[in-house]
Design an enzyme around this catalytic site. Structure first.
Site, PDB file in Angstrom:
ATOM      1  N   THR A  61       1.317   6.700  -2.328  1.00 52.54           N
ATOM      2  CA  THR A  61       0.427   7.940  -1.955  1.00 52.54           C
ATOM      3  C   THR A  61       1.088   8.277  -0.554  1.00 52.54           C
ATOM      4  O   THR A  61       0.807   9.490  -0.179  1.00 52.54           O
ATOM      5  CB  THR A  61      -0.792   7.006  -1.633  1.00 52.54           C
ATOM      6  OG1 THR A  61      -0.709   6.033  -0.724  1.00 52.54           O
ATOM      7  CG2 THR A  61      -1.571   6.731  -2.945  1.00 52.54           C
ATOM      8  N   GLU A  74       0.969  -1.659  -1.420  1.00 55.58           N
ATOM      9  CA  GLU A  74       0.165  -0.787  -2.354  1.00 55.58           C
ATOM     10  C   GLU A  74       1.049  -0.564  -3.682  1.00 55.58           C
ATOM     11  O   GLU A  74       0.383  -0.527  -4.684  1.00 55.58           O
ATOM     12  CB  GLU A  74       0.308   0.666  -1.535  1.00 55.58           C
ATOM     13  CG  GLU A  74      -0.321   1.717  -2.666  1.00 55.58           C
ATOM     14  CD  GLU A  74      -0.128   3.170  -1.855  1.00 55.58           C
ATOM     15  OE1 GLU A  74       0.567   3.965  -2.925  1.00 55.58           O
ATOM     16  OE2 GLU A  74       0.007   3.611  -0.924  1.00 55.58           O
ATOM     17  N   SER A 124      -3.666   4.826  10.123  1.00 51.44           N
ATOM     18  CA  SER A 124      -4.554   3.478  10.184  1.00 51.44           C
ATOM     19  C   SER A 124      -4.459   3.381  11.845  1.00 51.44           C
ATOM     20  O   SER A 124      -4.780   2.151  12.366  1.00 51.44           O
ATOM     21  CB  SER A 124      -3.667   2.425   9.656  1.00 51.44           C
ATOM     22  OG  SER A 124      -2.520   2.359  10.020  1.00 51.44           O
ATOM     23  N   HIS A 133      -4.957  -1.031   0.789  1.00 56.91           N
ATOM     24  CA  HIS A 133      -3.865  -0.703   0.001  1.00 56.91           C
ATOM     25  C   HIS A 133      -4.022  -1.458  -1.471  1.00 56.91           C
ATOM     26  O   HIS A 133      -2.994  -1.183  -2.187  1.00 56.91           O
ATOM     27  CB  HIS A 133      -2.598  -1.460   0.708  1.00 56.91           C
ATOM     28  CG  HIS A 133      -2.287  -0.893   1.708  1.00 56.91           C
ATOM     29  ND1 HIS A 133      -2.155  -1.260   2.884  1.00 56.91           N
ATOM     30  CD2 HIS A 133      -1.460   0.461   2.057  1.00 56.91           C
ATOM     31  CE1 HIS A 133      -1.713  -0.545   4.031  1.00 56.91           C
ATOM     32  NE2 HIS A 133      -1.207   0.339   3.354  1.00 56.91           N
TER      33      HIS A 133
END
Length: 284
Positions: free
Chosen positions: A168, A131, A268, A79
């Site tokens: 994102t 992030e 993830s 991140h």
């Protein structure tokens, strides 16, 4: 009972790259650290701890209370991190591996350049997400919001320059609505559309699969932003949507009278976790 996987699911390029960097260091005898959670999945983090990695926090680094010594190894999480942390790390004689996702870096660099050129940043995302904290640290003038309704409340000055950017992992449709609003109403807002391609295809895949199955499982860590977005998208079109972290989290009673089960997983989420859940379902 038929199990159908979404066309796109599981590890994305950025997560895989971060894990590969750490795996390449597993035999290092020097002290090894990861800055925060490498990725938002506790099972991945347990695996990294078993490979000798310890976690150091941003707060420890900022307060000068971190354990980093000369020659130590530090991997920056997928991140990314803040400008202040990068400045602190420059002054430490350590071996640094930056595993920041390429898409996150592109947004950070665009925000940095726009900031230096006098733009005010309009940023769509969760201000508490690591992030986002990292990216917005490169902006002096910034407005952070999450919805179209909030965007409409912003005071946009006609004589100022603005850059619109986004986290994102934001819902692609949500950003399209916000982007269209600014394009149609203001001429002085530049759009930088860099929602991760992996995020977009995963969201589209779950949107296509969820209405076709009796029940939908979204597999991933509850702290993962992209996993939560997949759950929200699926839940809107299939009320029988459940978010689970592992096979231990699975309540088999939900499968009663179900013929088809759809599965997707956050970016993830390890393949091993997905397979364990599929095997448990097949064992019913």
């Amino acid at each position: 009972m038929e199990i159908i996987r979404a066309k796109h699911m599981g590890f994305c390029f950025g997560v895989l790259e971060a894990i590969n960097i750490c795996n390449s260091l597993k035999d290092e005898k020097r002290k090894k650290y990861i800055l925060g959670m490498l990725v938002h999945n506790k099972y991945v983090m347990e695996d990294m701890k078993n490979k000798g990695f310890e976690v150091v926090t941003e707060e420890e680094i900022l307060k000068g209370e971190d354990p980093l010594k000369e020659g130590d190894i530090l991997v920056v999480r997928a991140h990314g991190t803040t400008k202040a942390i990068h400045e602190r790390l420059k002054n430490k004689n350590i071996t640094l591996y930056d595993a920041t996702c390429i898409f996150v870096n592109k947004i950070k660099n665009e925000v940095d350049v726009a900031n230096k050129n006098g733009y005010t940043i309009l940023f769509v995302g969760d201000r508490n997400h690591p992030e986002v904290k990292g990216i917005i640290s490169y902006a002096d003038k910034i407005e952070i919001f999450e919805t179209l309704e909030e965007a409409k409340q912003l005071k946009i000055e006609k004589n100022n320059k603005y850059l619109l950017s986004t986290q994102t992992t934001l819902n692609k449709k949500k950003f399209e609505e916000i982007k269209n609003f600014f394009q149609n109403v203001y001429e002085n807002v530049k759009i930088f559309d860099k929602i991760c391609g992996a995020t977009s295809v995963r969201q589209k895949s779950v949107e296509e699969l969820a209405p076709k199955v009796d029940l939908m499982l979204v597999i991933g860590d509850r702290k993962s932003s992209n996993t939560k977005k997949l759950y929200e998208i699926s839940k809107r079109v299939n009320d029988e949507t459940y978010l689970v972290e592992s096979d231990e989290d699975l309540d088999l009673r939900i499968f009663k009278d179900k013929n088809t089960v759809g599965i997707t997983a956050g970016a993830s989420t390890p393949e091993e976790i997905i397979k364990n859940i599929e095997n448990k379902i097949r064992g019913i």
